[in-house]
Write an enzyme that holds these catalytic residues in place. Structure first.
Site: not given
Length: 370
Positions: A191, A270, A366
């Site tokens: 990520r 998420s 994130e």
């Protein structure tokens, strides 16, 4: 492939100024006091003092030549699916709307496909399958735009963007020059990419605007089916040799069962990265809680399921103000109605402290928190 200048894309001279229209007859589309609520998937309230819609590399250079806006700080906005807005933005917001889809080349071992950065990611995945070019099906239904995909190195169900990446074009927000970056230059991580890394560390955060992305879809197609939920789908359907469209449909069904639709309930997918720990750390946690969900990594480390850690701390369904933890998936924070960015951040920090207190692990968000 390497980083290099695109000779067909030359920067606008610094002395140039913007009139009502440009030499090609096109004008910059500039809005003031623009609401950003429609442009972030959390649906959080915020205003952009100035918003400029970017439809091409040339639009970036026109902006840089603008006598009032050219030197002001800038913020690049894609689909807003990885963003938590806590205040109004005084930077010049660049809304990326570069469109286009095309087959660049069909090689013996791959299809090379190019998308404009403003294209919707899920629609791009669907389109490739409709053309008979499989390979992205595991990444179906991920919210956001194509241009945001390499920034986050999106991933799901056993596949990451870097696994299908060929190259991208970006425009330098200082010089206006167009550059091409390959996978090595993008510094992809979990990520993560060079576009999230600060300039002080050699990164390009806030320094470049992605305009086009090219993907390599391998031939022959080999399905990625190692993810447990996909294996369950194969068993349930008694289909152990699914085609790409079937995998696409399964992935969509799995995601819809677990994750809320941002069009219905504001969210950024998420919210926390799955933490990666050493074998010793993992064994210590297992000794205290043998039910912890964990996955071995090729390098000997272990990835822990952040959603399981949050759920184990009792957060599923809890709320702070208008922000809450989704009832079906503890990894997802949602806007229950009227939430502010501050409430989302307060909830996220409370979860971090709770997980750290119980497991000694600090969860990392994130989304970008502004």
């Amino acid at each position: 492939m390497r980083i290099g200048e695109n000779s067909a894309m030359q920067p606008t001279p610094a002395s140039a100024t913007l009139a009502a229209s440009t030499d090609a007859g096109a004008a910059l589309r500039i809005e003031t006091q623009a609401s950003l609520k429609p442009y972030n998937s959390f649906g959080l309230p915020a205003l952009a003092r100035t918003l400029v819609r970017i439809g091409s590399d040339a639009d970036v250079r026109r902006l840089l030549a603008h006598p009032q806006l050219g030197l002001q700080p800038k913020f690049v906005l894609g689909g807003g699916s990885n963003l938590v807005l806590t205040h109004d933005l005084h930077e010049v917001v660049l809304k990326v709307e570069v469109m286009g889809r095309r087959l660049v080349a069909e090689l013996d071992d791959a299809f090379i496909i190019e998308f404009g950065a403003g294209e919707t990611w899920h629609e791009a995945v669907d389109w490739t399958l409709a053309q008979g070019w499989p390979g992205l099906e595991n990444l179906a239904l991920i919210p956001g735009t194509v241009g945001a995909a390499p920034v986050q190195n999106i991933g799901a169900y056993g596949l990451e963007l870097k696994d299908r990446f060929e190259s991208l074009d970006a425009v330098d927000l200082v010089t206006g020059r167009s550059v091409t970056l390959d996978a090595h230059a993008c510094h992809f991580g979990y990520r993560d990419s060079v576009f999230k890394q600060p300039a002080a560390d050699g990164g390009l955060a806030g320094k470049s605007l992605i305009t086009r992305v090219r993907l390599r879809l391998p031939k022959p197609w080999i399905p990625v089916l190692g993810y447990l939920d996909l294996q369950k789908k194969m068993v349930d359907a008694a289909n152990h040799h699914p085609d790409a469209r079937q995998i696409f449909d399964w992935v969509c069904a799995i995601r819809r069962a677990k994750l809320p639709d941002p069009a219905v309930i504001g969210n950024a997918g998420s919210f926390f990265k799955n933490p990666v720990v050493s074998e010793a750390q993992c064994m210590d946690i297992i000794a205290r809680d043998p039910h912890v969900v964990h996955y071995p990594m090729p390098d000997g480390q272990f990835k822990l399921a952040a959603g399981w850690l949050i759920d184990a701390c009792g957060w599923k369904g809890k709320t702070i103000g208008g922000a809450g933890v989704y009832e079906r998936q503890a990894l997802v924070l949602v806007n229950r109605g009227g939430a502010t960015g501050g409430e989302v951040v307060t909830l996220a920090r409370a979860i971090q402290e709770s997980v750290y207190g119980r497991f000694g692990i600090r969860l990392e968000p994130e989304p970008v928190l502004l």
